[in-house]
Design a protein around this motif. Structure first.
Motif, PDB file in Angstrom:
ATOM      1  N   ILE A 257     -11.009  18.360   8.954  1.00 48.06           N
ATOM      2  CA  ILE A 257     -12.088  18.428   7.965  1.00 48.06           C
ATOM      3  C   ILE A 257     -11.505  18.487   6.556  1.00 48.06           C
ATOM      4  N   MET A 258     -10.433  19.252   6.392  1.00 46.73           N
ATOM      5  CA  MET A 258      -9.776  19.346   5.080  1.00 46.73           C
ATOM      6  C   MET A 258      -9.220  17.995   4.641  1.00 46.73           C
ATOM      7  N   ALA A 259      -8.797  17.168   5.614  1.00 50.21           N
ATOM      8  CA  ALA A 259      -8.209  15.869   5.279  1.00 50.21           C
ATOM      9  C   ALA A 259      -9.203  14.945   4.604  1.00 50.21           C
ATOM     10  N   ASP A 260     -10.506  15.198   4.821  1.00 47.57           N
ATOM     11  CA  ASP A 260     -11.540  14.382   4.174  1.00 47.57           C
ATOM     12  C   ASP A 260     -11.932  14.918   2.796  1.00 47.57           C
ATOM     13  N   LYS A 261     -11.379  16.075   2.405  1.00 50.17           N
ATOM     14  CA  LYS A 261     -11.816  16.713   1.173  1.00 50.17           C
ATOM     15  C   LYS A 261     -10.687  17.021   0.190  1.00 50.17           C
ATOM     16  N   ILE A 262      -9.474  17.266   0.712  1.00 48.93           N
ATOM     17  CA  ILE A 262      -8.385  17.793  -0.101  1.00 48.93           C
ATOM     18  C   ILE A 262      -7.314  16.728  -0.310  1.00 48.93           C
ATOM     19  N   ASN A 263      -6.707  16.729  -1.477  1.00 48.35           N
ATOM     20  CA  ASN A 263      -5.636  15.803  -1.817  1.00 48.35           C
ATOM     21  C   ASN A 263      -4.595  15.757  -0.693  1.00 48.35           C
ATOM     22  N   PRO A 264      -4.344  14.581  -0.109  1.00 44.22           N
ATOM     23  CA  PRO A 264      -3.405  14.498   1.018  1.00 44.22           C
ATOM     24  C   PRO A 264      -1.992  14.929   0.647  1.00 44.22           C
ATOM     25  N   ARG A 265      -1.640  14.796  -0.625  1.00 40.94           N
ATOM     26  CA  ARG A 265      -0.307  15.242  -1.060  1.00 40.94           C
ATOM     27  C   ARG A 265      -0.158  16.741  -0.838  1.00 40.94           C
ATOM     28  N   LEU A 266      -1.227  17.500  -1.119  1.00 44.62           N
ATOM     29  CA  LEU A 266      -1.192  18.949  -0.942  1.00 44.62           C
ATOM     30  C   LEU A 266      -1.106  19.312   0.538  1.00 44.62           C
TER      31      LEU A 266
ATOM     32  N   ALA B  14       5.415  12.838   1.764  1.00 50.33           N
ATOM     33  CA  ALA B  14       4.069  13.372   1.535  1.00 50.33           C
ATOM     34  C   ALA B  14       3.789  13.543   0.048  1.00 50.33           C
ATOM     35  N   LEU B  15       4.801  13.893  -0.726  1.00 50.43           N
ATOM     36  CA  LEU B  15       4.628  14.062  -2.169  1.00 50.43           C
ATOM     37  C   LEU B  15       4.386  12.719  -2.879  1.00 50.43           C
ATOM     38  N   CYS B  16       4.603  11.619  -2.151  1.00 51.91           N
ATOM     39  CA  CYS B  16       4.374  10.294  -2.729  1.00 51.91           C
ATOM     40  C   CYS B  16       2.949   9.789  -2.493  1.00 51.91           C
ATOM     41  N   PHE B  17       2.141  10.537  -1.729  1.00 53.58           N
ATOM     42  CA  PHE B  17       0.764  10.086  -1.466  1.00 53.58           C
ATOM     43  C   PHE B  17      -0.051  10.021  -2.755  1.00 53.58           C
ATOM     44  N   ARG B  18      -0.947   9.043  -2.808  1.00 53.71           N
ATOM     45  CA  ARG B  18      -1.972   8.983  -3.836  1.00 53.71           C
ATOM     46  C   ARG B  18      -3.284   9.505  -3.253  1.00 53.71           C
ATOM     47  N   ASN B  19      -4.063  10.176  -4.051  1.00 50.56           N
ATOM     48  CA  ASN B  19      -5.350  10.671  -3.588  1.00 50.56           C
ATOM     49  C   ASN B  19      -6.404   9.562  -3.761  1.00 50.56           C
TER      50      ASN B  19
ATOM     51  N   ASN C 221       0.856  -1.183   0.000  1.00 47.15           N
ATOM     52  CA  ASN C 221       0.000   0.000   0.000  1.00 47.15           C
ATOM     53  C   ASN C 221       0.897   1.239   0.000  1.00 47.15           C
ATOM     54  N   ARG C 222       0.946   1.940  -1.120  1.00 50.17           N
ATOM     55  CA  ARG C 222       1.871   3.079  -1.264  1.00 50.17           C
ATOM     56  C   ARG C 222       1.633   4.147  -0.204  1.00 50.17           C
ATOM     57  N   ASN C 223       0.368   4.459   0.076  1.00 48.37           N
ATOM     58  CA  ASN C 223       0.077   5.485   1.075  1.00 48.37           C
ATOM     59  C   ASN C 223       0.514   5.055   2.470  1.00 48.37           C
ATOM     60  N   TYR C 224       0.408   3.760   2.749  1.00 49.25           N
ATOM     61  CA  TYR C 224       0.834   3.284   4.065  1.00 49.25           C
ATOM     62  C   TYR C 224       2.343   3.457   4.243  1.00 49.25           C
ATOM     63  N   VAL C 225       3.100   3.115   3.220  1.00 49.91           N
ATOM     64  CA  VAL C 225       4.563   3.262   3.292  1.00 49.91           C
ATOM     65  C   VAL C 225       4.943   4.737   3.421  1.00 49.91           C
TER      66      VAL C 225
END
Length: 458
Positions: free
Chosen positions: A327-336, A449-454, A268-272
């Motif tokens: 709240i933003m974490a549920d709406k906005i790209n986590p990479r951002l 953080a830049l490696c997160f997938r949305n 899981n890329r986001n987990y790593v």
């Protein structure tokens, strides 16, 4: 991706969140309050400096070393049961600390406290991720971040008042009401979730304890022992045991056992990426106050109470910002969100370095310190939500254990490396330049953080 099929009503989920937060709060409160009590207990118990340092070090070791094992225990025995057991053990340890007649008994009781904290910490995150819908976990973990901010703010302030008026024992007595309430509320409000694993691989558990104990002890005590050959031998044992542990995880199913850390997590890329990010955050959170408080008190001659007021804006800002960021974490790209948070932290540390290097008035340092509060608000909740959002319920305990272990190992690395840098060269310059060690860790966090997938849309 497997999801939890029987979510409780959201009102019950928030009640469960209150119970879980009390356990999380008291374990964080302990770490900051005990630091305030150390000078008094050293004097009253006639303890050496080494024994006094072990009052904190023993607790940290006892928290970190079993985390992989205790996270998986929740999958096997049930997260509510392990949470209540952990909070109860923590309370017994706190009681033992308050009644300790000599420092050796106090250190032993701190180990009991640490084991209790290690039992309950992974369960908190596991339950949150299983009782809230995946699209609402960010705001729940934002509240979880608020609890951490309140503990960070209340610990030094309440600790100073209690220790000053009632003695060092008060720093431990104060935990007991929180322990009782956390257990009572958990039994009332935290649902009994289905277990997701049948057994634990005993060999993996033993080797994980050996590996983490050797690595954490070596890193933690290396500066104290002068990085002699014994320290490097202990670290080598930790590395070999870690390799053995990984081998056991690879072969677990062929041996007819369940892995303690399922390797599927690391597909899981986001987990790593999130696990790397939380190492960086643990590094920063544990280490950043060392050079800042030394500069304020040693270089600038500011009393401890005033120094605490100067750094208080970090916790206050984080307290206000964390729910919004959740709240933003549920709406906005986590990479951002991660990029913004880590960038603000890096810029704030550069600003703090400039203030300290310029020998500015002490109160000016409060501005970049407040910036640290803003930056970390964007990371704590969103990083946890993104890291664990797509982990199946069957692996949630193990995933939470690894995540918490990563944060705690980052904390140990941060304190050890920043302390080492602070002891090299001119004392004043070393204190100021040690901030760059934290910046390097945060740059690693930014890259992760830049490696997160949305995956917000499932």
């Amino acid at each position: 991706m497997t999801v939890e099929t029987h979510l409780p009503p959201e009102r019950q989920a928030w009640r469960a969140m209150l119970a879980l937060s009390l356990g999380f709060f008291v374990s964080l409160l302990d770490q900051s309050m005990v630091a305030v009590a150390l000078p008094d207990l050293q004097r009253e118990l006639n303890a050496s400096v080494n024994h006094t340092m072990w009052v904190s070090a023993a607790y940290l070791l006892a928290v970190v070393v079993p985390l992989l094992f205790t996270g998986r225990l929740g999958d096997v025995l049930g997260q509510r049961r392990m949470f209540c057991m952990g909070v109860a053990v923590f309370g017994v340890g706190a009681l033992g600390c308050a009644l300790a007649p000599i420092v050796e008994v106090l250190i032993a009781a701190r180990v009991v406290q640490g084991v209790g904290a290690s039992l309950q910490m992974p369960q908190t995150m596991s339950v949150i991720n299983r009782i809230f819908a995946r699209e609402r976990r960010g705001r729940a973990l934002g509240v979880w971040g608020v609890i951490g901010s309140v503990a960070a703010l209340a610990g030094p302030l309440a600790g100073g008042y209690l220790v000053g008026n009632f003695g060092w024992q008060a720093a431990f007595w104060v935990h007991i009401p929180f322990v009782v309430l956390a257990i009572a509320f958990a039994l009332l409000w935290v649902p009994e979730l289905p277990t997701t694993a049948q057994s634990i691989d005993v060999a993996s558990a033993i080797i994980s304890l050996l590996a983490l104990a050797a690595i954490v002890f070596g890193i933690q005590q290396g500066p104290v022992l002068g990085w002699g050959w014994a320290v490097w031998l202990i670290l080598l044992v930790g590395v070999v045991a870690s390799a053995w542990f990984i081998r056991l995880q690879v072969t677990a199913y062929t041996r007819g056992s369940s892995p303690l850390v399922p390797l599927a997590l690391f597909r899981n890329r986001n987990y790593v990426a999130g696990s790397v990010g939380i190492i960086a955050m643990g590094f920063m959170a544990a280490a950043v106050m060392l050079p800042i408080m030394f500069w304020l008190q040693t270089v600038q001659g500011i009393p401890a109470g005033e120094a605490g007021i100067i750094v208080a804006p970090m916790a206050l800002v984080s307290l206000l910002m964390s729910p919004v960021a959740g709240i933003m974490a549920d709406k906005i790209n986590p990479r951002l969100l991660g990029a913004i948070g880590f960038s603000i932290l890096i810029l704030s540390l550069f600003a703090a370095w400039w203030v300290m290097q310029a020998d500015a008035q002490a109160w000016v340092l409060g501005l970049p310190i407040a910036g640290l509060g803003v930056g970390q608000s964007f990371i704590w909740g969103s990083n946890a939500a993104t890291t664990l959002r797509d982990v199946s319920p069957q692996l949630m305990g193990a995933a939470s254990g690894v995540y918490n272990t990563s944060r705690q190992v980052g904390s140990v690395l941060g304190v050890a490396l920043v302390s080492a840098v602070m002891q090299t060269g001119s004392p004043e310059a070393a204190i100021i330049n040690s901030l760059f060690a934290i910046v390097v860790a945060l740059v690693v966090g930014l890259v992760s953080a830049l490696c997160f997938r949305n995956t917000l849309q499932g």
